[in-house]
Design a protein around this motif. Structure first.
Motif, PDB file in Angstrom:
ATOM      1  N   SER A 135       0.810  -1.218   0.000  1.00  0.00           N
ATOM      2  CA  SER A 135       0.000   0.000   0.000  1.00  0.00           C
ATOM      3  C   SER A 135       0.843   1.268   0.000  1.00  0.00           C
ATOM      4  N   ASN A 136       2.154   1.092  -0.009  1.00  0.00           N
ATOM      5  CA  ASN A 136       3.046   2.263   0.064  1.00  0.00           C
ATOM      6  C   ASN A 136       4.157   2.155  -0.981  1.00  0.00           C
ATOM      7  N   ILE A 137       3.783   1.700  -2.168  1.00  0.00           N
ATOM      8  CA  ILE A 137       4.768   1.557  -3.246  1.00  0.00           C
ATOM      9  C   ILE A 137       5.030   2.921  -3.881  1.00  0.00           C
ATOM     10  N   ARG A 138       6.289   3.304  -3.930  1.00  0.00           N
ATOM     11  CA  ARG A 138       6.701   4.592  -4.502  1.00  0.00           C
ATOM     12  C   ARG A 138       7.271   4.364  -5.904  1.00  0.00           C
ATOM     13  N   PRO A 139       7.428   5.423  -6.692  1.00  0.00           N
ATOM     14  CA  PRO A 139       7.982   5.270  -8.052  1.00  0.00           C
ATOM     15  C   PRO A 139       9.334   4.566  -8.093  1.00  0.00           C
ATOM     16  N   ALA A 140      10.190   4.780  -7.066  1.00  0.00           N
ATOM     17  CA  ALA A 140      11.528   4.174  -7.073  1.00  0.00           C
ATOM     18  C   ALA A 140      11.471   2.652  -7.080  1.00  0.00           C
ATOM     19  N   PHE A 141      10.331   2.086  -6.652  1.00  0.00           N
ATOM     20  CA  PHE A 141      10.198   0.624  -6.649  1.00  0.00           C
ATOM     21  C   PHE A 141      10.371   0.046  -8.046  1.00  0.00           C
ATOM     22  N   TRP A 142       9.974   0.798  -9.065  1.00  0.00           N
ATOM     23  CA  TRP A 142      10.011   0.280 -10.430  1.00  0.00           C
ATOM     24  C   TRP A 142      11.425   0.212 -10.989  1.00  0.00           C
ATOM     25  N   ARG A 143      12.400   0.726 -10.247  1.00  0.00           N
ATOM     26  CA  ARG A 143      13.781   0.569 -10.705  1.00  0.00           C
ATOM     27  C   ARG A 143      14.208  -0.897 -10.562  1.00  0.00           C
ATOM     28  N   ASN A 144      13.373  -1.716  -9.874  1.00  0.00           N
ATOM     29  CA  ASN A 144      13.672  -3.137  -9.741  1.00  0.00           C
ATOM     30  C   ASN A 144      13.429  -3.914 -11.031  1.00  0.00           C
ATOM     31  N   ILE A 145      12.721  -3.321 -11.974  1.00  0.00           N
ATOM     32  CA  ILE A 145      12.396  -4.041 -13.212  1.00  0.00           C
ATOM     33  C   ILE A 145      13.649  -4.503 -13.954  1.00  0.00           C
ATOM     34  N   PRO A 146      14.641  -3.618 -14.223  1.00  0.00           N
ATOM     35  CA  PRO A 146      15.851  -4.131 -14.889  1.00  0.00           C
ATOM     36  C   PRO A 146      16.604  -5.152 -14.051  1.00  0.00           C
ATOM     37  N   PHE A 147      16.590  -5.001 -12.732  1.00  0.00           N
ATOM     38  CA  PHE A 147      17.267  -5.978 -11.886  1.00  0.00           C
ATOM     39  C   PHE A 147      16.529  -7.312 -11.887  1.00  0.00           C
ATOM     40  N   PHE A 148      15.240  -7.279 -12.218  1.00  0.00           N
ATOM     41  CA  PHE A 148      14.462  -8.507 -12.357  1.00  0.00           C
ATOM     42  C   PHE A 148      14.746  -9.193 -13.687  1.00  0.00           C
ATOM     43  N   LEU A 149      14.875  -8.402 -14.755  1.00  0.00           N
ATOM     44  CA  LEU A 149      15.033  -8.961 -16.093  1.00  0.00           C
ATOM     45  C   LEU A 149      16.455  -9.444 -16.381  1.00  0.00           C
ATOM     46  N   VAL A 150      17.465  -8.719 -15.884  1.00  0.00           N
ATOM     47  CA  VAL A 150      18.857  -9.040 -16.205  1.00  0.00           C
ATOM     48  C   VAL A 150      19.249 -10.468 -15.815  1.00  0.00           C
ATOM     49  N   PRO A 151      18.915 -10.970 -14.619  1.00  0.00           N
ATOM     50  CA  PRO A 151      19.302 -12.351 -14.276  1.00  0.00           C
ATOM     51  C   PRO A 151      18.697 -13.392 -15.214  1.00  0.00           C
ATOM     52  N   PHE A 152      17.452 -13.167 -15.663  1.00  0.00           N
ATOM     53  CA  PHE A 152      16.830 -14.111 -16.600  1.00  0.00           C
ATOM     54  C   PHE A 152      17.553 -14.076 -17.941  1.00  0.00           C
ATOM     55  N   TRP A 153      17.898 -12.874 -18.393  1.00  0.00           N
ATOM     56  CA  TRP A 153      18.663 -12.757 -19.642  1.00  0.00           C
ATOM     57  C   TRP A 153      20.021 -13.443 -19.503  1.00  0.00           C
ATOM     58  N   ALA A 154      20.704 -13.209 -18.380  1.00  0.00           N
ATOM     59  CA  ALA A 154      22.017 -13.820 -18.154  1.00  0.00           C
ATOM     60  C   ALA A 154      21.901 -15.343 -18.110  1.00  0.00           C
ATOM     61  N   ALA A 155      20.854 -15.859 -17.458  1.00  0.00           N
ATOM     62  CA  ALA A 155      20.662 -17.304 -17.393  1.00  0.00           C
ATOM     63  C   ALA A 155      20.441 -17.884 -18.786  1.00  0.00           C
ATOM     64  N   PHE A 156      19.646 -17.186 -19.608  1.00  0.00           N
ATOM     65  CA  PHE A 156      19.408 -17.647 -20.978  1.00  0.00           C
ATOM     66  C   PHE A 156      20.717 -17.699 -21.760  1.00  0.00           C
ATOM     67  N   VAL A 157      21.532 -16.655 -21.635  1.00  0.00           N
ATOM     68  CA  VAL A 157      22.817 -16.609 -22.341  1.00  0.00           C
ATOM     69  C   VAL A 157      23.735 -17.732 -21.874  1.00  0.00           C
ATOM     70  N   LEU A 158      23.813 -17.940 -20.569  1.00  0.00           N
ATOM     71  CA  LEU A 158      24.736 -18.929 -20.015  1.00  0.00           C
ATOM     72  C   LEU A 158      24.311 -20.356 -20.355  1.00  0.00           C
TER      73      LEU A 158
END
Length: 376
Positions: A165-188
């Motif tokens: 109930s208290n999500i601020r705009p800065a929370f969405w900076r987690n999106i690239p940190f969420f996507l990068v590990p999946f991309w790295a796993a696919f590459v590896l």
């Protein structure tokens, strides 16, 4: 003479506390949208500096940029952990209040320690091996398992827990940190695995053995079955199963599972829906010869279970967790033992697979075995 790449990344990462301290003392940067904007600017600036530091290199693995960029944010995580622990002050106040309030929770503090120490060391080691032309695939897979497990618990946990109930705009900076590990796993996973050299005779001999004639593998299979049962049980517990056993467990052993922060509940569901199928597949790999994928997936699973269990155990005992949700003092050792075993069994399995991989190598045709004998 240029310093090694890992040294440059280390020095760049040390700028993070200074950036945080500066932002903490400039009121204009302490509003929700400016915090998100500055986060994106910092992300881009770090990437630009990294591009400039390796422009003299003819060929750079794209994974380097991801690992080096994340190294910078590892020191941000460590700064947060140290400030929440009372060791330093004046760095993260503004961000906790107007950016991501959940970072002050016990789970996030343990997560920040893991990122700031384990992930940071992994990144520097991987970058060193990358530019020394040594193999870094296994270490990278260890990180992908750890990071993916972290993100699929953290983000849903914030949304469904009391911080939702208290999500601020800065929370969405987690999106690239969420996507990068999946991309790295696919590459590896798409890259060719470096297989150890094992003679065809040894591979054939090992793969003729049944599970009953391999006591270590039999024991590991039983331990994996126990881990599956424990994961199913705790999944039922957080789903409010009305059985007396579940009621007793959540109130007398692990009350942290009902902490309103949401992270423990999401973690148990992740184990139930994702770790459980993987545990089943790993048991199949111990029973069936020639499953060479075991060499990769066991490392990936070690990273995932080590990270989640570190955060779960630490948060269930942490002073920032309300007393009513902490593990009771008289039940502390059994609970810790079960949770440590849940992280240890995948480590032992990975060690077994890599110390004697003959059973997991691709089967060798009979004719090829005979030809090898003739050559010898």
């Amino acid at each position: 003479m240029r310093p090694p790449a890992e040294v440059r990344v280390f020095l760049l990462s040390l700028l993070a506390p200074g950036v945080l301290y500066t932002m903490n003392n400039i009121p204009a940067l302490q509003e929700p949208l400016p915090i998100l904007g500055m986060g994106m600017v910092i992300l881009g600036s770090v990437l630009l500096i990294l591009l400039l530091t390796v422009q003299h290199k003819t060929k750079v693995d794209p994974l380097f940029y991801a690992f080096a960029e994340l190294s910078f944010f590892c020191t941000v995580g460590l700064t947060n952990a140290l400030e929440q622990g009372g060791f330093i002050s004046g760095f993260m106040d503004f961000y906790i209040q107007m950016g991501e309030p959940h970072l002050s929770s016990a789970y996030a503090v343990m997560m920040s320690y893991w990122e700031g120490v384990v992930h940071f060391i992994l990144f520097l080691t991987i970058i060193h091996r990358m530019f020394a032309r040594k193999c870094y695939r296994s270490l990278s897979l260890l990180w992908t398992g750890s990071s993916i497990a972290n993100q699929i618990v953290l983000i849903p946990g914030v949304v469904v827990g009391k911080y939702g109930s208290n999500i601020r705009p800065a929370f969405w900076r987690n999106i690239p940190f969420f996507l990068v590990p999946f991309w790295a796993a696919f590459v590896l996973f798409s890259r060719q695995r470096q297989m150890p050299i094992v003679t065809a005779d040894k591979i054939t001999a090992e793969q003729k053995k049944s599970l009953l004639s391999r006591p270590v593998d039999l024991l590991l299979s039983l331990l994996l079955l126990a881990a599956m049962a424990f994961s199913v049980f705790r999944g039922f517990v957080v789903l409010d199963c009305p059985l007396d056993t579940c009621f007793t467990y959540i109130y007398q052993y692990e009350p942290y599972l009902k902490d309103p922060v949401g992270f423990p509940r999401v973690m148990m569901l992740v184990y139930f829906f994702y770790a459980l199928p993987l545990l089943t597949v790993l048991i199949y790999g111990l029973k069936t010869p020639g499953c060479s994928w075991m060499l990769d997936w066991t490392i990936f699973f070690v990273g995932a279970t080590a990270q989640t269990q570190w955060c779960h155990i630490g948060a269930s005992l942490h002073s920032r967790t309300p007393f009513t949700y902490r593990v009771p003092a008289d039940k502390r050792w059994p609970v810790i033992t079960f949770n440590v075993l849940l992280a240890t069994v995948p480590m032992v399995l990975a060690l077994r697979c890599h110390s004697d991989p003959a059973y997991f190598m691709n089967p060798v045709p009979v004719g090829e075995t005979k030809n090898e004998k003739k050559k010898n």
